[in-house]
Design a protein around this motif. Structure first.
Motif, PDB file in Angstrom:
ATOM      1  N   TYR A 261     -12.060  13.500 -31.719  1.00 36.34           N
ATOM      2  CA  TYR A 261     -11.177  14.556 -31.224  1.00 36.34           C
ATOM      3  C   TYR A 261     -10.858  14.314 -29.745  1.00 36.34           C
ATOM      4  N   PRO A 262      -9.578  14.413 -29.362  1.00 34.79           N
ATOM      5  CA  PRO A 262      -9.206  14.166 -27.959  1.00 34.79           C
ATOM      6  C   PRO A 262      -9.779  15.232 -27.040  1.00 34.79           C
ATOM      7  N   THR A 263     -10.273  14.811 -25.902  1.00 33.34           N
ATOM      8  CA  THR A 263     -10.918  15.742 -24.981  1.00 33.34           C
ATOM      9  C   THR A 263      -9.949  16.801 -24.453  1.00 33.34           C
ATOM     10  N   LYS A 264      -8.667  16.486 -24.427  1.00 33.60           N
ATOM     11  CA  LYS A 264      -7.692  17.436 -23.888  1.00 33.60           C
ATOM     12  C   LYS A 264      -6.917  18.166 -24.984  1.00 33.60           C
ATOM     13  N   GLY A 265      -7.364  18.004 -26.219  1.00 33.43           N
ATOM     14  CA  GLY A 265      -6.742  18.741 -27.306  1.00 33.43           C
ATOM     15  C   GLY A 265      -7.206  20.184 -27.307  1.00 33.43           C
ATOM     16  N   ALA A 266      -6.476  21.025 -28.018  1.00 33.19           N
ATOM     17  CA  ALA A 266      -6.840  22.438 -28.154  1.00 33.19           C
ATOM     18  C   ALA A 266      -6.414  22.904 -29.540  1.00 33.19           C
ATOM     19  N   GLY A 267      -7.386  23.236 -30.382  1.00 32.00           N
ATOM     20  CA  GLY A 267      -7.050  23.610 -31.745  1.00 32.00           C
ATOM     21  C   GLY A 267      -6.818  22.378 -32.603  1.00 32.00           C
ATOM     22  N   VAL A 268      -6.060  22.552 -33.666  1.00 27.63           N
ATOM     23  CA  VAL A 268      -5.794  21.452 -34.587  1.00 27.63           C
ATOM     24  C   VAL A 268      -4.799  20.475 -33.975  1.00 27.63           C
ATOM     25  N   VAL A 269      -5.117  19.188 -34.076  1.00 27.34           N
ATOM     26  CA  VAL A 269      -4.320  18.132 -33.461  1.00 27.34           C
ATOM     27  C   VAL A 269      -3.718  17.268 -34.564  1.00 27.34           C
ATOM     28  N   SER A 270      -2.465  16.882 -34.395  1.00 24.38           N
ATOM     29  CA  SER A 270      -1.805  15.986 -35.350  1.00 24.38           C
ATOM     30  C   SER A 270      -1.899  14.544 -34.869  1.00 24.38           C
TER      31      SER A 270
END
Length: 809
Positions: free
Chosen positions: A325-334
């Protein structure tokens, strides 16, 4: 004057890490809490003046100024359970009188998403513990600073989401609380003016691979009235270091004619998987009020990353290296990858030979093996091949919320759920099925989607916690009485195009052989949330024909099976078009095969399997079954409520179930088995709130002689269907006597089948009297034993005889 601004809102979306937040308190819950005197949490004295507190969360109540809390300072949070102003019918705060510690569930709230949540909903960490400082008062300090406590780095902190809960996960206040925070160190991004420009021709909604280094992203965004709702849109991802900027690397154009935000990304690596999200915003019309912001994943993504669920997937099921999971993601990521991983199909020439003679096995991967995944299921395919099934119907495998589910809570339709395995593993499973002559059908859920679905989130009514009036994909309220989650509007061209595109994609990408559609009765727009909608509906027929035509355009042999439950005339029209429908052999759990399985002749007629009000369906139009995932187990009812020996003696019970099987699987037309029915699985489905819970495995049943005998009966009957298919075809002559008076002794139940010179007879003795039966002279063999027979035969109680004019193979 308020010391800070507090916004109390309904939770926008049911995020997986707070999925238990919707639990309601009952009087017994409160009593349970208030009677735990021996576990009373000692009060940690605090000099807070109760007069400074009001009901709910209080931030820095001892402060002498009215300034907002600062992100780079500590924050004292108090929760006060008294002083609630009650509306009519409203109850007091459940924490009144509660004498234990509570826990703070909190996150930095930004872009419609809870971020940097320090603990899972059920995780009782010392960091999040709120100590009791007075009766009905709890306190926690976020220190050394708010930013440090959350570990949010350079992310601007402008709002916090707060929930107080007990040790067993119950919420202390119904609504979630959102509070404003001052952040002097990191400023929020300032969006630029909208850029209007037509997008290149040939693009479709979602992810478009242009060449080995270029991708175009397209997000449709027009509400039901044809208006653009958001004022700006950006894309954030691995390709721009998750940084929003007012340039061609992040800011999206808007095409007014197409109603789409779009951007072209260049300089990409063809073999790299890129994670990304869309960032949308609507400017506030009120000065000083924050913009409405939203981060969403692409609804057409073929793989999502979900920090709240992915970490719980076993390494053997889905390698962690493929779900970072990307560290700068938030919630569900595509995600997207220009050069997708290839799969070499070894058995790509498989086709369904005759959809009207399918013997389908309904399978829930979660409950089928110890590992509950595709790898475990592959290890059992030889078992299913020996059983003789010709198709596997996988209960929903498109991405659903969480990892533990039946799958009827869908979120992303082009991505298959990682809880069962990788994309390559799905393909291998299908390939292995085809190798064994077994078709694979996907159970698909297009009646509804959860609030985590991108289309639902785009236009959301946060006050009422449902899709908004202007949402072009969903009805605000369901148009039928059977709905869960949010009801798709299948009259919407957007929905129709999305579904058809998804159906074609699943066939092309995964080489599946058809679909079972969940709750197609709900595809109507001609009812309301209180309407049964079972009556004839021409518009619904048109919708389903449209979907079937889309399937046929890609794979003419592919099947479409509907869970429909409507008027016979409507299901017959669908059958004439080539669409099949589910058909219960028992209308209720005290009729048909349930009654016969328990040994009771009352209400035990089997006629519902092939007739509705005296009407028969166009041949092959009904997929008949004795039980499905939605029905109680016949074997359970026989074990618990069975008549005399059926209840107490396992062999008798299995023999009775074998007779049931003989009077189901020898009836022409496609049939279905719910997993483990062939072993007399007798664990209860449970009450309504237990139905979808994980059920115990009993593979040891296969080693018990009585249950293995039932399995062998199933296998023999299914083999008969395959080796003498003409006997079960449209041109065969079929008759049966299966009413309540046809039961035992001199009036047994019978089935007769004839095709040219082939004949078959089934004689069922479901009661306690011995049956003597005179065979037709053409019946020469006991098909189940291979013995030659003639003249009169004897059928013992709770048994059946299957005779044929031909020698068993």
């Amino acid at each position: 004057m308020k010391k800070y601004l507090i916004y109390i809102l309904l939770l926008l979306f049911t995020a997986p890490y707070i999925s238990s937040c919707s639990d309601e308190w009952t009087d017994s819950d409160k009593l349970s809490l208030l009677t735990k005197a021996e576990e009373e949490e000692p009060i940690v004295e605090d000099d807070i003046d109760i007069n400074l507190l009001k009901f709910g969360f209080n931030l820095n109540p001892k402060a002498e100024t009215n300034e907002l809390p600062n992100a780079d300072e500590a924050l004292d949070i108090y929760f006060y359970a008294e002083g609630k102003e009650l509306a009519e019918g409203e109850k007091e705060c459940p924490l009144l009188g509660y004498q234990e510690a509570c826990y703070l569930h909190a996150g930095v709230y930004s872009e419609g998403t809870w971020m940097y949540v320090p603990a899972a909903w059920t995780e009782d960490t010392e960091k999040c513990k709120m100590v009791r400082v007075k009766e009905n008062v709890w306190k926690i300090t976020l220190s050394p600073t708010i930013r440090d406590w959350f570990g949010s780095g350079s992310t601007p902190i402008e709002q916090l989401g707060l929930i107080i809960r007990t040790t067993d996960g119950k919420k202390g206040i119904e609504e979630d609380t959102f509070v404003d925070i001052e952040d002097d160190k990191y400023n929020s991004f300032t969006p630029g003016e909208i850029k209007l420009e037509s997008m290149p021709s040939g693009l479709q909604h979602g992810i478009n691979i242009i060449d080995n280094h270029t991708v175009a992203l397209v997000l449709y965004e027009k509400d039901k009235d044809g208006n653009r709702y958001y004022d700006y849109a950006y894309v954030m991802g691995d390709f721009n270091n998750w940084k929003r900027s007012n340039d061609e690397n992040s800011q999206m154009y808007y095409d007014e004619s197409a109603g789409c935000w779009w951007i072209t990304l260049s300089g990409l690596e063809p073999t790299k998987e890129y994670a990304f999200q869309y960032y949308l915003g609507k400017k506030s019309s009120v000065e000083g009020e924050k913009d409405t912001e939203l981060r969403i994943a692409d609804p057409y993504t073929e793989k999502i990353l979900d920090a709240s669920s992915d970490s719980y997937i076993p390494e053997s099921t889905y390698p962690s290296s493929q779900r970072i999971y990307p560290t700068k993601g938030a919630g569900v990521v595509s995600t997207f990858k220009i050069q997708k991983d290839s799969y070499s199909w070894a058995h790509d020439n498989f086709k369904i030979a005759d959809k009207n003679n399918l013997m389908i096995y309904e399978l829930l991967l979660r409950d089928f093996t110890e590992t509950g995944d595709l790898q475990g299921a592959i290890q059992k395919l030889d078992y299913l091949e020996r059983l003789g099934i010709t198709a596997i119907e996988l209960m929903p495998v498109q991405e659903f919320e969480g990892n533990d589910s039946w799958g009827y809570n869908p979120t992303f339709y082009f991505a298959l759920d990682k809880a069962y395995g990788t994309s390559e593993m799905y393909k291998r499973f299908i390939d292995e099925c085809h190798k064994r002559g077994i078709a694979v059908l996907f159970d698909v859920v297009y009646n509804h989607a959860t609030g985590s679905n991108t289309f639902a989130r785009l236009y959301w009514d946060s006050k009422n916690n449902r899709t908004a009036e202007n949402n072009p994909w969903f009805n605000v309220e369901a148009r039928h009485a059977f709905n869960v989650f949010h009801d798709f509007n299948h009259e919407s061209p957007l929905v129709r195009d999305f579904v058809k595109r998804n159906l074609k994609y699943l066939i092309n990408e995964y080489h599946i052989d058809g679909f079972r559609f969940d709750l197609t009765k709900g595809f109507t727009q001609n009812g309301n949330k209180d309407t049964d909608v079972s009556g004839y509906d021409e518009s619904r027929i048109s919708i389903l024909r449209d979907y079937y035509n889309a399937i046929q355009s890609v794979s003419p042999e592919a099947v479409m099976i509907c869970e429909h439950w409507t008027d016979w005339a409507e299901e017959n029209v669908l059958a004439l078009a080539g669409i099949q429908c589910w058909r219960k052999g028992s209308n209720t759990h005290d009729e048909g095969y349930y009654q016969s399985g328990m040994g009771y002749s009352e209400r035990s007629s089997f006629s519902n399997l092939i007739q509705s009000g005296g009407n028969s369906i166009h041949f092959g139009g009904w997929v008949g079954f004795m039980e499905s995932h939605d029905e109680e187990r016949v074997a359970y009812k026989a074990q618990v409520y069975g008549n005399e020996k059926i209840k107490t003696d396992l062999t008798t019970r299995m023999n009775q179930l074998a007779a049931n099987a003989a009077f189901c699987f020898t009836v022409p037309g496609p049939k279905m088995i719910w997993q483990f029915g062939e072993l007399g699985y007798d664990e209860t489905l449970g009450e309504e709130d237990e139905k979808t819970a994980k059920k115990p495995l009993h593979w040891e049943y296969y080693d018990e002689p009585a249950r293995k005998s039932l399995y062998d009966v199933y296998a023999k009957l299914l083999d008969l269907r395959k080796t003498h298919a003409n006997l079960f075809g449209q041109n065969a002559t079929f008759s049966w006597k299966v009413e309540t008076a046809d039961w035992t002794g001199n009036t047994p139940r019978t089935i007769s089948l004839k095709y040219n010179d082939k004949e078959l007879v089934v004689v069922g003795n479901f009661g306690d009297d011995t049956t003597n039966y005179s065979l037709d002279s053409n019946i020469k063999y006991n098909y189940m034993t291979g013995d030659e027979v003639s003249g009169n035969i004897t059928v013992e109680p709770h048994n059946f005889f299957l005779g044929t004019s031909f020698r068993p193979e």
